[in-house]
Design a protein around this motif. Structure first.
Motif, mmCIF file in Angstrom:
data_model
loop_
_atom_site.group_PDB
_atom_site.id
_atom_site.type_symbol
_atom_site.label_atom_id
_atom_site.label_comp_id
_atom_site.label_asym_id
_atom_site.label_seq_id
_atom_site.Cartn_x
_atom_site.Cartn_y
_atom_site.Cartn_z
ATOM 1 N N CYS A 1 0.811 -1.226 0.000
ATOM 2 C CA CYS A 1 0.000 0.000 0.000
ATOM 3 C C CYS A 1 0.843 1.275 0.000
ATOM 4 O O CYS A 1 1.603 1.549 0.931
ATOM 5 N N GLU A 2 0.683 2.017 -1.098
ATOM 6 C CA GLU A 2 1.301 3.342 -1.193
ATOM 7 C C GLU A 2 0.234 4.310 -1.693
ATOM 8 O O GLU A 2 0.496 5.190 -2.508
ATOM 9 N N LEU A 3 -0.978 4.108 -1.178
ATOM 10 C CA LEU A 3 -2.093 4.938 -1.639
ATOM 11 C C LEU A 3 -1.920 6.387 -1.231
ATOM 12 O O LEU A 3 -2.443 7.285 -1.883
ATOM 13 N N CYS A 4 -1.210 6.604 -0.127
ATOM 14 C CA CYS A 4 -1.009 7.998 0.294
ATOM 15 C C CYS A 4 0.471 8.261 0.506
ATOM 16 O O CYS A 4 1.305 7.354 0.391
ATOM 17 N N ARG B 1 2.237 8.480 2.957
ATOM 18 C CA ARG B 1 2.949 7.720 4.009
ATOM 19 C C ARG B 1 3.741 6.558 3.429
ATOM 20 O O ARG B 1 4.719 6.122 4.010
ATOM 21 N N ARG B 2 3.228 5.997 2.334
ATOM 22 C CA ARG B 2 3.887 4.892 1.628
ATOM 23 C C ARG B 2 4.340 3.790 2.576
ATOM 24 O O ARG B 2 5.512 3.419 2.630
ATOM 25 N N CYS B 3 3.403 3.256 3.346
ATOM 26 C CA CYS B 3 3.711 2.239 4.364
ATOM 27 C C CYS B 3 4.208 0.929 3.754
ATOM 28 O O CYS B 3 4.909 0.164 4.412
ATOM 29 N N VAL C 1 2.704 -1.825 3.278
ATOM 30 C CA VAL C 1 2.180 -3.027 3.940
ATOM 31 C C VAL C 1 1.257 -3.775 2.980
ATOM 32 O O VAL C 1 0.711 -3.182 2.040
ATOM 33 N N ARG D 1 -2.002 -5.019 2.517
ATOM 34 C CA ARG D 1 -3.352 -4.904 3.090
ATOM 35 C C ARG D 1 -4.267 -6.025 2.610
ATOM 36 O O ARG D 1 -5.303 -6.273 3.222
ATOM 37 N N GLY E 1 -1.096 -0.153 8.082
ATOM 38 C CA GLY E 1 -0.079 0.873 8.193
ATOM 39 C C GLY E 1 -0.557 1.973 9.132
ATOM 40 O O GLY E 1 -1.371 1.730 10.023
ATOM 41 N N VAL E 2 -0.068 3.173 8.900
ATOM 42 C CA VAL E 2 -0.380 4.284 9.799
ATOM 43 C C VAL E 2 -1.876 4.539 9.909
ATOM 44 O O VAL E 2 -2.402 4.803 10.985
ATOM 45 N N CYS E 3 -2.600 4.411 8.805
ATOM 46 C CA CYS E 3 -4.039 4.729 8.832
ATOM 47 C C CYS E 3 -4.856 3.672 9.576
ATOM 48 O O CYS E 3 -5.987 3.926 9.959
ATOM 49 N N HIS F 1 -7.498 5.992 1.708
ATOM 50 C CA HIS F 1 -7.006 4.663 2.107
ATOM 51 C C HIS F 1 -7.947 3.537 1.653
ATOM 52 O O HIS F 1 -7.639 2.368 1.874
HETATM 53 S S1 SF4 Z 1 -1.345 5.352 5.717
HETATM 54 FE FE1 SF4 Z 1 -2.777 3.754 5.010
HETATM 55 S S2 SF4 Z 1 -3.295 4.407 2.908
HETATM 56 FE FE2 SF4 Z 1 -1.448 5.516 3.467
HETATM 57 S S3 SF4 Z 1 0.200 4.223 2.650
HETATM 58 FE FE3 SF4 Z 1 -0.118 3.663 4.841
HETATM 59 S S4 SF4 Z 1 -1.497 1.910 4.774
HETATM 60 FE FE4 SF4 Z 1 -1.616 2.911 2.770
#
Ligand code: SF4
Length: 302
Positions: free
Chosen positions: A31-34, A36-38, A40, A42, A48-50, A133
Motif C-alpha cells: 500500500c502506497e495509496l497515500c 505515508r507509503r507504508c 504493507v 493490506r 499501516g499508519v491509517c 485509504h
Molecule cells: S497510511 Fe494507510 S493508505 Fe497511506 S500508505 Fe499507509 S497503509 Fe496505505
C-alpha cells in the motif's frame, strides 16, 4: 441530475471501470495509496499508519446539508463517512472515527447499495469523506453500483495527502475533487499531522486534480457537475499558511479556482497541548484569510 448529465465513470465505461478497480486492488498488496507509503500488504490485512486493512469500515452515511451549496442543492450531498484516516491531525474534529476506528464493516455490495440508496433519495452526488485509504474498495463498489444504474457525480472529499499513483487510478472516474488543504509549511505539517512532506504532496495533488477535472462547473440550477473545489480551514496564528496557498492556487492552479475558506476551527482532540491551537480562530483571522484570497482574484466561498 440535469437531463443529459453523464458522470465521468459512466463515460469511461463499465469494462474499463472493472479493470481499474482490479488494478487498484493489486496496489493493496504494497500500500502506497497515500504519501505515508507504508508498503504493507493490506490484502493480508496488514495495517499501516491509517490502520485500515482489507475491509471497508464506514461510520455513517446520508444526505448531508452542511456541505457547500453547489454540492447540497435541494436534496443534499450523498455523504459516506469512511473510518480511519491517513492524516493524524492533533486537532481532528472526528478523532473517534479517524483515530479510534469507530464504524462498521461493509462489503462492496453493501457499499454499492448505499450509493444507490442515496441516489434514490435524490442526493445530487456521492460524496466519499476521507477516501484515500479505501480507493481500491471504493472503485470495486462503484463498478457494482454503476452496473445497477448509478448516475450521479462522485465527490472525492480528501485531506489532500494522496499519492500520484492513487490520483491516476481516479482519472476519468472522479467528477469533483474536494481537497481540504491543511498547511503549506513542512514544519507545521510535521508537528500537527506527522507528515513533513504534506505541502509538497498536496501541491502535486492539486496540480493533478486540476489537470483531470479543471475549474468547478455547475449546471443551470447551480449544482456542481465537475471540477476542483478546494477547502481550507483557517487555523489560529496563521498555521494553515493561507497566504502561500492562495498564491499557489492563483499562480499554478487557476485564477478561477473555487476556494472555500472555513472559519469553524475549535480546539478538539489533543489541540489544547499545541498552542495556539488551544483557541478558536478569531473573526479577524478569518477576515484576513478571505481578503488574501479575494486579492488574488479566486472564487471565494465562505
Ligand atoms: S497510511 Fe494507510 S493508505 Fe497511506 S500508505 Fe499507509 S497503509 Fe496505505
Amino acid at each position: 441530475m440535469a437531463e443529459g448529465f453523464v458522470p465521468a465513470y459512466r463515460k469511461l465505461g463499465l469494462e474499463a471501470l472493472r479493470r481499474r478497480a482490479g488494478e487498484a486492488y493489486r496496489q493493496l498488496k504494497r500500500c502506497e495509496l497515500c504519501g505515508r507509503r507504508c508498503a504493507v500488504n493490506r490484502l493480508l490485512d496488514e495495517t499501516g499508519v491509517c490502520r485500515a486493512g482489507r475491509r471497508v469500515l464506514i461510520s455513517g452515511y446520508g444526505p448531508h446539508f452542511g456541505e457547500e451549496a453547489p454540492l447540497v442543492g435541494e436534496h443534499g450531498s450523498g455523504t459516506i463517512f469512511l473510518t480511519y484516516c491517513n492524516l493524524k491531525c492533533v486537532f481532528c474534529q472526528n478523532y473517534d472515527i479517524s483515530w479510534e476506528g469507530g464504524g462498521d464493516v461493509v462489503t462492496g455490495r453493501e457499499l454499492a447499495d448505499i450509493m444507490l440508496a442515496l441516489q434514490k433519495r435524490g442526493c445530487h452526488n456521492i460524496n466519499f469523506v476521507s477516501p484515500t485509504h479505501y480507493v481500491p474498495q471504493i472503485l470495486a463498489a462503484l463498478y457494482l453500483a454503476a452496473r445497477r444504474g448509478l448516475g450521479v457525480p462522485l465527490v472525492y472529499n480528501t485531506g489532500g495527502y494522496d499519492s500520484q499513483e492513487t490520483l491516476k487510478l481516479l482519472d476519468g472516474i472522479v467528477d469533483i475533487y474536494m481537497p481540504d488543504v491543511k498547511y503549506m509549511d513542512p514544519e507545521v505539517a510535521r508537528r500537527l499531522s506527522g507528515v513533513e512532506d504534506y505541502p509538497a504532496v498536496v501541491r502535486a495533488a492539486l496540480r493533478e486534480m486540476q489537470r483531470q477535472v479543471g475549474d468547478l462547473v455547475t449546471d443551470r440550477r447551480g449544482i456542481a457537475t465537475r471540477g476542483l473545489l478546494v477547502r481550507h480551514l483557517v487555523l489560529p496564528g496563521g498555521l494553515a499558511g493561507t497566504a502561500a496557498l492562495v498564491d499557489f492556487l492563483a499562480a499554478e492552479i487557476s485564477p478561477n479556482c473555487f476556494l472555500n475558506i472555513m472559519g469553524q476551527y475549535y480546539p478538539a482532540y489533543r489541540a489544547r497541548r499545541f498552542p495556539p491551537l488551544d483557541r478558536r480562530s478569531t473573526k479577524e483571522e478569518l477576515r484576513a484569510a478571505i481578503q488574501l484570497a479575494r486579492d488574488r482574484g479566486l472564487r471565494v466561498y465562505t
